[in-house]
Design an enzyme around this catalytic site. Structure first.
Site, mmCIF file in Angstrom:
data_model
loop_
_atom_site.group_PDB
_atom_site.id
_atom_site.type_symbol
_atom_site.label_atom_id
_atom_site.label_comp_id
_atom_site.label_asym_id
_atom_site.label_seq_id
_atom_site.Cartn_x
_atom_site.Cartn_y
_atom_site.Cartn_z
ATOM 1 C CG PHE A 26 61.125 52.076 18.832
ATOM 2 C CD1 PHE A 26 59.968 52.224 19.834
ATOM 3 C CD2 PHE A 26 60.620 51.038 18.274
ATOM 4 C CE1 PHE A 26 58.629 52.693 18.898
ATOM 5 C CE2 PHE A 26 59.620 50.975 17.434
ATOM 6 C CZ PHE A 26 58.754 51.984 17.920
ATOM 7 C CD GLN A 27 57.522 48.008 18.626
ATOM 8 O OE1 GLN A 27 58.719 46.996 17.863
ATOM 9 N NE2 GLN A 27 57.092 48.468 18.307
ATOM 10 C CE LYS A 72 65.974 44.141 12.900
ATOM 11 N NZ LYS A 72 65.152 45.118 13.355
ATOM 12 C CD GLU A 123 50.685 41.319 18.834
ATOM 13 O OE1 GLU A 123 49.764 42.041 19.192
ATOM 14 O OE2 GLU A 123 52.106 41.744 17.998
ATOM 15 C CG MET A 144 29.403 34.069 35.573
ATOM 16 S SD MET A 144 27.557 33.237 35.915
ATOM 17 C CE MET A 144 27.690 31.998 35.021
#
Lengths: 580, 179
Positions: free
Chosen positions: A115-116, A165, A53, A491
């Site tokens: 969940f999630q 959902k 993602e 750097m």
């Protein structure tokens, strides 16, 4: 009367209505209804499946930065959403119009550690311009319209919509007759005319005026107006990292980049100038150095579309809130006729001459390369940039995306940026390593007929290089990657060398054979270890009808100079190791 | 650091208070007092915030960056009416009640509950007066105390009526649904 649609169908319709053509994302449980609906819209809404993602978010950013249109990224609930956090924060810092769409668990289990489940609206509150949690299907048309309006207007930025959902699954007859209700959001576009006249008065009376052109010029599409204004008054123009492209660097008034790794003559000019006209830049600490010592003799005019930027970092004498392009148009309208500017033009040539003298005396691009220290190196990084700059400028039709670190500063310094706005895209404010490869994917989708170069260090490359697979799956043949591989987080190593007694703690970095890795992804992979092979590799990359990676194994411990140490005045630049 | 009283009009949507507080937290300022509730206009909340800050102008500007913030004013130096309310559950055995009742009448406080050994006293006034009252009754033994945040309103015709900034919601479905 239109027919009922599911929430997910409404989301697709809403995106199409707002002109969205492409989205970058990864499906998962909570967002599945959206993907179900997407199938019917696949000829109008292109979905690019990324490998992470974070990659989807940066790809959407790259698309947005290259086009000025909104970039759309999608993740599912929980880890899908949290993986979008870095690109969202990056878009916030760099004012990138980004729409992040996340699935959320069903509203009946919201807040119950389903969940999630993560509270992504809570997490992203400080790093979005605005965000929404939608539980009711009827809200979707309004929320999508408002979200895209907020992301793309005023000072652009990221907006996140988190949708449960069940809101995607329920059906309703969408109400597209939408009037936005945003009494607290009315960006100012037209600059105050009195302040504009005040600015002109200051600029005309100045003996040593300077313009700083920032990201606002690029975003407002104000580069032509900027150039005309600078030419009318003959004022030298500085371009910040995000202002690159606001004026071609081969323009006689363009003097280059300021700040921590800006040029000596630019920083000295800032310290000497009597009027500093910053348009569309936000006086970032990487530009100002120690802010209290910045431009000590200057009256400052600051144009920004975001009122909260004015007076935030440096004192401002003439504040102008507005869109860079509209303000420049107003400035041009109110300028006195050329006949009245003769005296000003005499001062202007003295001042410019002085700046060019400083440029010749200190290290400009040309002298930079000739430093004795590089004579014995088999591949100084500068040779890569010199060849790239020469080749890209000869060919035209290119975009360059850079990552974060030494290679990024070298790219800003050493490539001649002569090809207009939106040709140089990088992660500036947030300094997000891992930006370049996925952002190049987004740029390549926006401009399939241009060559898109990602210049990236070996550190940043190893953070998000999985998107090479996405580039292959999408059939993008116009992506070329140049890895500036020095086997260090360069750097950080440079700071350790200069300020921390060479304690190279956590900076030496190994990697796989990048050319072989590229081959494994179906790319062409090349390795270059000597300066004399650089040009041939770049030419081969251009000649190849497909993605190419070149692993430039550059000299390991080369530093970016000039440099202003952190919290020092930009008047105190160090030019080599011996001065640190 | 100077204390500033800030009055703001906010669109009444979920999360708006969280955004305001988050923004002030991010800058590391301490919120001394906060009160929020409905205003005279439907869909608009009015907030009074007391915050310690050296650079209140930046706080105000940052607040304006929030989409749902309609109007912000620093009223610290304006003529205002400021009020705060407290409820105190005081140890009040029968022998002390007479004295407590007369104390309350001096301060214009009301006794709203009497138990066998306690009283709940409600008192409204300027923050200073509330402070004084608390000190006066403290010796009797405060068992519980609760103070609302300060609310402030600018005197006279000046001020901000939310209806100056807000059009009545016109799109039937969506806007009420966001509330």
């Amino acid at each position: 009367m239109t027919k009922p649609l599911t929430g997910a169908q409404i989301m697709c319709e809403a995106l199409i209505r707002e002109g969205v053509e492409v989205m970058f994302g990864i499906p998962g449980g909570a967002i599945m209804p959206f993907y179900y609906a997407m199938w019917d819209y696949r000829d109008r809404l292109r979905h690019v499946l990324c490998r992470h993602e974070q990659g989807a978010g940066h790809a959407a950013e790259g698309y947005a930065r290259a086009t000025g249109k909104i970039g759309v990224c999608i993740g599912t609930s929980g880890p899908g959403a949290t993986n979008l956090v870095t690109p969202i924060a990056d878009a916030m810092m760099d004012s990138t119009p980004l729409l992040a769409i996340t699935g959320q668990v069903g509203s009946h289990v919201l807040g119950k550690d389903a969940f999630q489940e993560t509270d992504i609206t809570g997490i992203t509150m400080p790093i979005t311009k605005h965000n929404y949690l939608v539980k009711n299907v009827d809200e979707l048309p309004y929320v999508f319209k408002e979200a895209i309006h907020i992301a793309t207007t005023g000072r652009p930025g990221p907006v996140l919509i988190d949708i449960t959902k069940d809101a995607m699954q329920k059906t309703t007859v969408p109400n597209w007759d939408i009037k936005l209700n945003l009494p607290g959001y009315k960006p100012t576009y037209q600059g105050n005319r009195r302040q504009i006249r005040e600015a002109i008065k200051l600029l005309i009376s100045a003996k040593k005026p300077l313009i700083i052109a920032g990201h606002g010029i690029i975003m407002a599409g104000a580069h032509r107006e900027l150039q005309e204004f600078a030419e009318r008054l003959r004022i030298p123009v500085i371009t910040t990292l995000h202002g690159i492209g606001a004026i071609p660097e081969n323009h006689p008034l363009a003097i280059g980049m300021p700040g921590m790794h800006g040029w000596v003559h630019v920083n000295r000019a800032i310290q000497e100038c009597d009027v500093l006209f910053n348009i569309g830049g936000r006086f970032d600490d990487r530009v100002t150095g120690k802010a209290s010592t910045f431009a000590p003799h200057a009256r400052i005019i600051h144009v920004d579309i975001d009122p909260s930027e004015i007076g935030k970092n440096v004192r401002v004498d003439v504040p102008i809130v507005g869109d860079a392009r509209l303000v420049l148009q107003a400035l041009l309208e109110d300028l006195p006729p050329p006949s009245e500017l003769a005296e000003l033009h005499t001062h202007a040539s003295d001042w410019m001459e002085h700046i060019r003298e400083m440029q010749d005396k200190h290290q400009g691009k040309q002298q930079y390369k000739n430093r004795a220290a590089m004579a014995n190196m088999s591949l100084p990084p500068h040779d890569v940039y010199e060849a790239l700059s020469r080749t890209l400028n000869a060919r035209g039709n290119y975009r360059v995306v850079t990552d974060v670190g030494q290679h990024q500063m070298w790219a800003a310094q050493l490539i001649d940026w002569n090809h207009g706005p939106r040709t140089h895209i990088t992660s500036g404010g947030a300094g997000t390593m891992g930006f370049a490869v996925p952002a190049a994917l987004g740029v390549a989708i926006a401009y399939p007929n241009e060559t898109v170069w990602a210049i990236v260090g070996d550190g940043g490359f190893q953070m998000t290089n999985q998107e090479m697979a996405t580039i292959v799956q999408e059939g993008l043949k116009n992506v070329k990657v140049a890895v500036i591989n020095n086997g260090y987080l360069g750097m950080v190593r440079q700071w350790q060398e200069l300020f921390e007694h060479k304690r190279y703690s956590g900076t030496p970095l190994s990697g796989p054979n990048f050319a072989k890795l590229a081959e494994a992804y179906g790319w062409k992979g090349l390795t270059v270890e000597r300066s004399e092979d650089v040009q041939a590799a770049i030419d081969e990359a251009h000649a190849t009808d497909g993605p190419v990676l070149i692993d430039f194994r550059v000299e390991r411990e080369v530093n970016v100079f000039p440099m202003v140490p952190q919290n020092k005045s930009i008047g105190e630049m160090i030019l080599s190791e011996s001065q640190a | 650091m100077k204390k500033h009283t800030i009055v703001a009009l906010l669109q009444d949507r979920p999360g708006v208070l969280s955004r305001v507080i988050g923004l002030i937290r991010r800058r590391g300022y301490n919120i001394e007092s906060l009160a929020v509730g409905h205003s005279e206009t439907a869909g608009v909340s009015r907030l009074t915030l007391v915050v310690e800050s050296e650079d209140v102008e930046q706080v105000v500007k940052q607040l304006y960056r929030l989409i749902e913030v309609i109007k912000v004013s620093d009223v610290t130096d304006d003529p205002t009416v400021e009020r705060e309310m407290t409820m105190i559950k005081l140890h009040a055995p029968p022998a002390a009640r007479h004295e407590i009742i007369s104390m309350c009448s001096v301060f214009g406080a009301r006794i709203v509950d009497v138990g066998s050994n306690t009283m709940i006293i409600e008192m409204t006034g300027t923050p200073g007066k509330v402070e004084n009252f608390i000190e006066v009754v403290r010796p009797y033994g405060i068992k519980e105390m609760m103070r609302t945040g300060r609310i402030a309103m600018v005197r006279g015709a000046r001020g901000h009526n939310a209806s100056e900034y807000v059009e009545p919601a016109t799109n039937g479905v969506a806007v009420p649904a966001l509330n």
